[in-house]
Design an enzyme around this catalytic site. Structure first.
Site, PDB file in Angstrom:
ATOM      1  N   ASP A   9       1.021  -1.584   8.167  1.00 27.35           N
ATOM      2  CA  ASP A   9       0.605  -0.561   9.120  1.00 27.35           C
ATOM      3  C   ASP A   9       1.557  -0.656  10.319  1.00 27.35           C
ATOM      4  O   ASP A   9       2.299  -1.639  10.458  1.00 27.35           O
ATOM      5  CB  ASP A   9      -0.849  -0.815   9.533  1.00 27.35           C
ATOM      6  N   ASP A  11       0.965   0.869  14.192  1.00 26.01           N
ATOM      7  CA  ASP A  11       0.324   0.631  15.491  1.00 26.01           C
ATOM      8  C   ASP A  11      -0.683  -0.513  15.392  1.00 26.01           C
ATOM      9  O   ASP A  11      -1.606  -0.481  14.581  1.00 26.01           O
ATOM     10  CB  ASP A  11      -0.400   1.888  15.971  1.00 26.01           C
ATOM     11  N   ASP A 171      -4.405  -3.883  10.733  1.00 25.08           N
ATOM     12  CA  ASP A 171      -5.282  -4.371  11.802  1.00 25.08           C
ATOM     13  C   ASP A 171      -6.622  -3.666  11.851  1.00 25.08           C
ATOM     14  O   ASP A 171      -7.422  -3.958  12.745  1.00 25.08           O
ATOM     15  CB  ASP A 171      -4.586  -4.188  13.157  1.00 25.08           C
TER      16      ASP A 171
END
Length: 224
Positions: A9, A11, A171
């Site tokens: 991922d 961000d 995250d």
């Protein structure tokens, strides 16, 4: 046998982007005369692309955003974010060393983000990170996005990888779910923007620093 593929991922996983996202988001909603959002709001706003972030920020302030207003606001965000990036955005500690180690061992790397592909590519270009990745896909690359398995599967195909030799690192819930939906192991990082404890999402592993992201860890997850 194809090389292992590690998909990240963006961000909150590869890059700490929160400060610049907040600045551009606040610039955007200022057009509606709404008060700014803060860092404490980030976990509730980030993860599904710019449009959803704008919608959630408006909802947070009790503003009933109309479909007619959204295109201009989205363009306002894109323009401001594109013109100001990379701003203060930086890779998380230890990331570059981990990427170098994986690449030197023959691993393939890719990015699978719900951020618009053009924004993701521009940001990685300006940080001189693009060369690490075999593929970079965004929330508008395909007709679906995370947590739909086809977003990750399509990323793996573009990277020349094998889904059976892939792991996903993220995250938030979208990252853990897309891995689960695609049948690949997941690694979670707790320093991103999840609005719940990352351990509650059921990743296969949690790493607390990129020093822990080693070829041995990846091979262990693929063999499990």
């Amino acid at each position: 046998m194809k090389s292992p593929l590690v998909v990240f991922d963006l961000d909150g996983t590869l890059l700490d982007t929160h400060a610049d996202l907040i600045v551009s988001l606040n610039h955007t909603i200022a057009a509606l005369e709404l008060p700014p959002v803060s860092y404490d709001d980030v976990t509730h706003l980030v993860g599904n692309g710019a449009q959803v972030m704008i919608e959630r920020a408006c909802k947070l302030h009790g503003y009933m955003l109309t479909s007619e207003e959204l295109p201009a606001l989205l363009q306002r965000f894109i323009t401001h974010y594109s013109e100001t990036m990379p701003g203060v955005t930086q890779p998380y500690p230890g990331l570059l060393a981990a990427l170098d180690t994986l690449k030197s061992q023959g691993y393939k790397l890719a990015v699978c983000t719900n951020k618009m592909e053009s924004l993701a590519r521009t940001l990685l270009d300006r940080l001189k990170l693009t060369h690490y990745f075999e593929a970079i896909t965004g929330g508008d690359t395909f007709t679906v996005r995370k947590p739909n398995a086809e977003h990750l599967i399509g990323t793996v195909e573009r990277a020349g990888g094998d889904i059976a030799r892939t792991i996903m690192i993220g995250d938030s819930i979208n990252d853990i779910l897309v891995a689960r939906n695609a049948g690949v192991p997941s690694i979670a990082v707790p320093f991103g923007y999840s609005d719940v404890g990352i351990e509650t999402l059921g990743p296969n592993r949690i790493i607390y620093h990129y020093d822990e992201l080693t070829p041995e860890l990846v091979e262990g997850l693929l063999a499990a």
